[in-house]
Design a protein around this motif. Sequence first.
Motif, PDB file in Angstrom:
ATOM      1  N   ILE A   7     104.073  72.658   7.540  1.00  0.00           N
ATOM      2  CA  ILE A   7     105.371  72.122   7.974  1.00  0.00           C
ATOM      3  C   ILE A   7     106.505  72.848   7.236  1.00  0.00           C
ATOM      4  N   THR A  94      97.818  68.129   8.715  1.00  0.00           N
ATOM      5  CA  THR A  94      99.209  68.555   8.580  1.00  0.00           C
ATOM      6  C   THR A  94     100.084  67.810   9.596  1.00  0.00           C
ATOM      7  N   MET A  95      99.509  67.548  10.750  1.00  0.00           N
ATOM      8  CA  MET A  95     100.279  66.930  11.833  1.00  0.00           C
ATOM      9  C   MET A  95     100.237  65.405  11.818  1.00  0.00           C
ATOM     10  N   LEU A 125     102.376  62.944  24.414  1.00  0.00           N
ATOM     11  CA  LEU A 125     103.803  62.797  24.089  1.00  0.00           C
ATOM     12  C   LEU A 125     104.015  62.785  22.575  1.00  0.00           C
ATOM     13  N   LEU A 129     106.366  65.489  20.867  1.00  0.00           N
ATOM     14  CA  LEU A 129     107.587  65.062  20.163  1.00  0.00           C
ATOM     15  C   LEU A 129     107.608  65.598  18.729  1.00  0.00           C
ATOM     16  N   LYS A 130     106.474  65.501  18.061  1.00  0.00           N
ATOM     17  CA  LYS A 130     106.391  66.041  16.696  1.00  0.00           C
ATOM     18  C   LYS A 130     106.726  67.532  16.689  1.00  0.00           C
ATOM     19  N   ASN A 133     110.375  68.245  17.351  1.00  0.00           N
ATOM     20  CA  ASN A 133     111.235  67.956  16.200  1.00  0.00           C
ATOM     21  C   ASN A 133     111.118  69.030  15.125  1.00  0.00           C
ATOM     22  N   LEU A 134     109.952  69.639  15.039  1.00  0.00           N
ATOM     23  CA  LEU A 134     109.755  70.703  14.054  1.00  0.00           C
ATOM     24  C   LEU A 134     110.370  72.017  14.526  1.00  0.00           C
ATOM     25  N   LYS A 136     112.409  72.530  17.171  1.00  0.00           N
ATOM     26  CA  LYS A 136     113.777  72.434  17.707  1.00  0.00           C
ATOM     27  C   LYS A 136     114.064  73.548  18.713  1.00  0.00           C
ATOM     28  N   LEU A 162     116.690  64.139  23.792  1.00  0.00           N
ATOM     29  CA  LEU A 162     116.379  65.392  23.095  1.00  0.00           C
ATOM     30  C   LEU A 162     117.188  66.518  23.734  1.00  0.00           C
ATOM     31  N   ASP A 163     117.672  67.385  22.903  1.00  0.00           N
ATOM     32  CA  ASP A 163     118.557  68.462  23.354  1.00  0.00           C
ATOM     33  C   ASP A 163     117.719  69.716  23.643  1.00  0.00           C
TER      34      ASP A 163
ATOM     35  N   GLN B  11     127.618  63.890  22.683  1.00  0.00           N
ATOM     36  CA  GLN B  11     126.969  65.199  22.569  1.00  0.00           C
ATOM     37  C   GLN B  11     127.994  66.326  22.437  1.00  0.00           C
ATOM     38  N   ASN B 133     118.596  61.095  17.528  1.00  0.00           N
ATOM     39  CA  ASN B 133     118.546  62.303  18.353  1.00  0.00           C
ATOM     40  C   ASN B 133     119.915  62.658  18.926  1.00  0.00           C
ATOM     41  N   LYS B 136     122.242  63.273  15.417  1.00  0.00           N
ATOM     42  CA  LYS B 136     121.711  64.326  14.533  1.00  0.00           C
ATOM     43  C   LYS B 136     122.364  64.287  13.150  1.00  0.00           C
ATOM     44  N   ASN B 159     106.747  60.733   9.946  1.00  0.00           N
ATOM     45  CA  ASN B 159     105.741  60.984  10.993  1.00  0.00           C
ATOM     46  C   ASN B 159     106.251  61.944  12.054  1.00  0.00           C
ATOM     47  N   LEU B 160     107.511  61.773  12.443  1.00  0.00           N
ATOM     48  CA  LEU B 160     108.043  62.578  13.554  1.00  0.00           C
ATOM     49  C   LEU B 160     108.784  63.824  13.063  1.00  0.00           C
ATOM     50  N   PHE B 161     108.690  64.099  11.773  1.00  0.00           N
ATOM     51  CA  PHE B 161     109.298  65.309  11.202  1.00  0.00           C
ATOM     52  C   PHE B 161     110.781  65.419  11.533  1.00  0.00           C
ATOM     53  N   LEU B 162     111.480  64.294  11.397  1.00  0.00           N
ATOM     54  CA  LEU B 162     112.924  64.330  11.638  1.00  0.00           C
ATOM     55  C   LEU B 162     113.608  64.899  10.398  1.00  0.00           C
TER      56      LEU B 162
END
Lengths: 272, 272
Positions: A7, A94-95, A125, A129-130, A133-134, A136, A162-163, B11, B133, B136, B159-162
């Motif tokens: 990560i 890792t995930m 999903l 999503l993970k 987010n990593l 981008k 999500l963009d 946005q 999201n 940001k 968990n979601l790597f935000l």
Amino acid sequence: MKILTTIEELQEVRKEISSSVGFIPTMGALHDGHISLIKKARAENDIVIVSIFVNPTQFLPGEDLDKYPRRDEADKKICQMCKVDYLFMPKITTMYEKEEVLIKAPNRSYVLEGETRPGHFDGVLQVVLKLFNLVKPTNAYFGKKDAQQLSLIIQMVKNLFLDINIIACDIVRESDGLAMSSRNVYLTPEQRSEALKISKSLRKAGELVGKKQLNVETIKATMKEVMSGLDIEYIAVVNRNFEELTQVELSNTIILVVARFGNTRLLDNLWL
Amino acid sequence: MKILTTIEELQEVRKEISSSVGFIPTMGALHDGHISLIKKARAENDIVIVSIFVNPTQFLPGEDLDKYPRRDEADKKICQMCKVDYLFMPKITTMYEKEEVLIKAPNRSYVLEGETRPGHFDGVLQVVLKLFNLVKPTNAYFGKKDAQQLSLIIQMVKNLFLDINIIACDIVRESDGLAMSSRNVYLTPEQRSEALKISKSLRKAGELVGKKQLNVETIKATMKEVMSGLDIEYIAVVNRNFEELTQVELSNTIILVVARFGNTRLLDNLWL
């Protein structure tokens, strides 16, 4: 090409990128279908990132998680040849952590693919999503072959604001018409040859629609004829929201087929 | 201060910001607790964004969604006085569609607050993820009062790597010790005065721990004594992962209390 496994490495790399990022999430065993996504991403973005991760949460107990084809070295070479900038190959630990915030796909994830694989799309999903987010990404590339998956990812991107642009890419086929799939390697030569009836039935359906035959029952009956002898799991005619239709709606219809060859399920579809 | 109500406005604004963003998501009815979060965000970030959204998905059927205090005009003035840059006040239909990809909090969301409010935290995480999201933020500010919520948000971010710092902020209290809450307005003067026993019991617990009394049963018994006459829903002594303890672990323990006053539930807690 740089291979990233943690990560921290990925986040560090991402932080330095200010231009457009094209992303192709995969489970490896790359074939021409994946390569077409990578090439499209290469043409449309400054930086291309591919991930290879056989995601355990989208496999149900008894499915082919352990048996799923893994060809890391060949995959690396393919990515390098396609001028991928970064290849992300994380470990399961890792995930995922032991306890997780989960994603739950909406009810329509429990029809068609979700009926035989309940919970499958929740796992899809969650990992997408993970990864989103990593990585981008500016643009993320998915094949139309996994039509229901694509539709749910589009919905997730919308629901969660999500963009990211989701780019839907045409199915890539062998020269004889068989849709490319990592699972095609499971087929015996006889099954491989029988499997051609699937794409043939979809071409036939397309012809019928071209001749203004929009009645779903008629189309399905003809497709069944073409696929006689196959173990058909389902033929479905749905709109973009995966609601079943009785009448084809031009430019808003997907015709889906799944047939079984032993333990191997082959998917194919036609977007009208 | 600019008030934003649509996704597009938010946005567009966000796209133009390249410096640090501090974010405080709220359900409005702002009190000194919220103000302390906003002030901290104002001191630590270039841009401060506050959201006011009474999120329906975190209320259970029969809960106080319709009755939840709404004071939009007063809230706007408070934000303006606190030099908030952008106040986001979306409608329900702006934030949610009919069918949704849902978030599911892990099992420990079903103990304590989640036991009486099953599914509550799913709704909290869903709206927080949507807002994260959209906004940001660099830093997002939450009060320690909703300790379990805070713990689950921290887990979701992990968990979601935000890429967001979650800033946990101390509970703000009235001068007599009552923890600030938008629901305090529901209390009659008699209830208001009785409610002081809650914070008093936590102070007493803190004193016991100071005197090296780490046995949870003893601490709970003393707290019950201090709160005699109150309708106590639970007293819990947990670690940061919300696992119940029999022995206080210094610097990893939260003592939580919920007491009921008619239909009003008051929460308070002490982080050791």
